[in-house]
Design a protein around this motif. Structure first.
Motif, mmCIF file in Angstrom:
data_model
loop_
_atom_site.group_PDB
_atom_site.id
_atom_site.type_symbol
_atom_site.label_atom_id
_atom_site.label_comp_id
_atom_site.label_asym_id
_atom_site.label_seq_id
_atom_site.Cartn_x
_atom_site.Cartn_y
_atom_site.Cartn_z
ATOM 1 N N ALA A 40 0.831 -1.206 0.000
ATOM 2 C CA ALA A 40 0.000 0.000 0.000
ATOM 3 C C ALA A 40 0.865 1.255 0.000
ATOM 4 N N ALA A 41 1.961 1.235 0.756
ATOM 5 C CA ALA A 41 2.862 2.391 0.775
ATOM 6 C C ALA A 41 3.513 2.583 -0.587
ATOM 7 N N HIS A 42 3.921 1.494 -1.213
ATOM 8 C CA HIS A 42 4.540 1.576 -2.542
ATOM 9 C C HIS A 42 3.550 2.119 -3.563
ATOM 10 N N ASP A 43 2.321 1.641 -3.519
ATOM 11 C CA ASP A 43 1.294 2.125 -4.448
ATOM 12 C C ASP A 43 1.012 3.608 -4.241
ATOM 13 N N ALA A 44 1.032 4.061 -2.994
ATOM 14 C CA ALA A 44 0.776 5.472 -2.714
ATOM 15 C C ALA A 44 1.889 6.353 -3.264
ATOM 16 N N VAL A 45 3.125 5.877 -3.184
ATOM 17 C CA VAL A 45 4.246 6.660 -3.702
ATOM 18 C C VAL A 45 4.229 6.683 -5.222
#
Length: 70
Positions: A40-45
């Motif tokens: 989820a953090a990777h997708d947000a970035v």
């Protein structure tokens, strides 16, 4: 701050403490939860648009006008 010494555990509290100790490691998320959080953090970035730079010409024009007037 509590300055009284802690009261000893009764039999029921000792039993619950033993059960909690047998549950497994504490303080770390499961590997699946950790992977979901990282994804989820990777997708947000990745989904975040690139920051637009502000034009610098107003600053340059202001400095030039100040130097001209001085």
């Amino acid at each position: 701050m509590n300055r009284r010494p802690p009261e000893p555990l009764n039999a029921e509290e000792r039993q619950l403490a033993d059960q909690l100790a047998r549950l497994g490691p504490h303080g770390e998320p499961s590997p699946t939860l950790d992977a979901r959080i990282l994804a989820a953090a990777h997708d947000a970035v990745v989904a975040r648009p690139a920051a637009r730079r502000k034009p610098r010409w107003p600053v340059a024009m202001g400095l030039a006008a100040s130097a001209l007037l001085a």
